[in-house]
Design an enzyme around this catalytic site. Structure first.
Site, PDB file in Angstrom:
ATOM      1  N   PHE A  80       1.041   5.211   0.604  1.00 58.76           N
ATOM      2  CA  PHE A  80       0.492   6.441   1.831  1.00 58.76           C
ATOM      3  C   PHE A  80       1.252   7.648   1.002  1.00 58.76           C
ATOM      4  O   PHE A  80       2.345   7.627   0.901  1.00 58.76           O
ATOM      5  CB  PHE A  80       0.868   6.147   2.961  1.00 58.76           C
ATOM      6  CG  PHE A  80       0.138   5.195   3.597  1.00 58.76           C
ATOM      7  CD1 PHE A  80      -0.925   5.206   4.326  1.00 58.76           C
ATOM      8  CD2 PHE A  80       0.768   3.505   3.569  1.00 58.76           C
ATOM      9  CE1 PHE A  80      -1.607   4.078   4.829  1.00 58.76           C
ATOM     10  CE2 PHE A  80       0.214   2.619   4.183  1.00 58.76           C
ATOM     11  CZ  PHE A  80      -1.087   2.613   4.748  1.00 58.76           C
ATOM     12  N   THR A 132       0.839  -1.240   0.007  1.00 57.85           N
ATOM     13  CA  THR A 132       0.014  -0.180   0.041  1.00 57.85           C
ATOM     14  C   THR A 132       0.829   1.280   0.019  1.00 57.85           C
ATOM     15  O   THR A 132       1.871   1.174   0.690  1.00 57.85           O
ATOM     16  CB  THR A 132      -0.977   0.091   1.209  1.00 57.85           C
ATOM     17  OG1 THR A 132      -1.915  -1.219   1.064  1.00 57.85           O
ATOM     18  CG2 THR A 132      -1.582   1.367   1.233  1.00 57.85           C
TER      19      THR A 132
END
Length: 281
Positions: free
Chosen positions: A174, A172
């Site tokens: 960010f 992921t």
């Protein structure tokens, strides 16, 4: 004075893990929604915001790109977190006991093969860390959570199975947001510039607007479109390029883009994360 970094989710969420990894000196501030995390930075409760924007398996995090342009915040960094999904159960549970696993709708498809292989039903939760907290308070050996090892430590759960995600590259990304921009830095792995724009209502405007990046040798790593306010006729684009606006070629490309747009807003200029250039990041 202590500094806070806001994230969406409860303590033990992957956003919390990103905060600990990227800003270990900051105190993580859990927020119920991305809106709340952004507002915490805007009103001074937090100095930075850790906002998930995309996952290598699931894709774009819904609604985030439409939230960022109106946030009044600036992107000052990026970080990539390798998402290891773990099956967390009560201290007296075994893998064979588990019949249900609770997790966020984004995380359930990321470990669907493991769940099928073990006959475990996936159940949705608003947050992975919340699922862990509820499993801990419920005390039912047949119910487990899909979450991080950090969540297991916080809520006193045991890891019944580690790294059960289907993809070995599950990651992921960010973005770290702040109230003020910082264009002074230069990163060892290069620089990134993020911006939003709307093209003018002329034939082939998008094609012409993109031409400046090609002719000036600027690598565009992302171009996404989304509707504004539910209007099919109002499309806004979110783009990311390699380089700094002060670079001669980037400056020329942005000037050409500006000619074909009726709105151009730089969201942030920040060092590229080293993991961006790693295989399997």
């Amino acid at each position: 004075m202590a500094q806070n970094i806001a994230f969406q989710g409860e303590l033990g969420a992957y956003g919390h893990e990103a905060c600990v990894t990227a800003r270990p000196a900051f105190t993580p501030l859990p927020c119920s929604t991305f809106d709340a995390a952004i507002e915490a930075v805007r009103d001074g409760q937090a100095d930075l915001g850790m906002i998930a924007v995309e996952n290598s398996t699931y894709g774009r995090v819904a609604d985030v790109h439409s939230l960022l342009p109106g946030s009044g915040l600036h992107i000052v960094d990026e970080t990539f977190v390798r998402v290891h999904v773990n099956l967390l159960g009560t201290q007296d549970a075994t893998l064979e006991d588990v019949k249900e696993a609770h997790g966020h709708p984004v995380i359930l498809p990321q470990c669907s093969q493991f769940l099928r292989d073990h006959g475990i039903r996936g159940r949705t939760s608003s947050d992975n860390a919340r699922a862990a907290r509820e499993v801990a308070s419920g005390g039912d050996v047949t119910v487990a959570a899909l979450a991080s090892e950090l969540a297991a430590e916080i809520y006193g759960l045991q890891v019944l199975a580690r790294n059960i995600e289907d993809s070995a590259r599950n990651t992921t990304r960010f973005l770290i947001m702040a109230r003020e921009p910082d264009y002074t830095r230069r990163g060892d792995a290069g620089m990134m510039t993020s911006f939003v724009f709307r093209v003018r209502n002329i034939p082939a405007a998008l094609y012409k607007a993109m031409g400046g990046f090609a002719t000036n040798g600027v690598n565009m790593t992302k171009l996404e479109s989304y509707m504004l306010h539910g209007d099919f006729r109002a499309t806004q684009f979110y783009a990311e390029i390699e380089g700094h606006p002060d670079d001669a070629n980037v400056k020329l490309a942005l000037e050409e883009l500006d000619y074909f747009t009726d709105m151009l807003h730089v969201m942030g200029v920040y060092p590229a994360a080293a993991r961006r250039h790693e295989n399997g990041a």
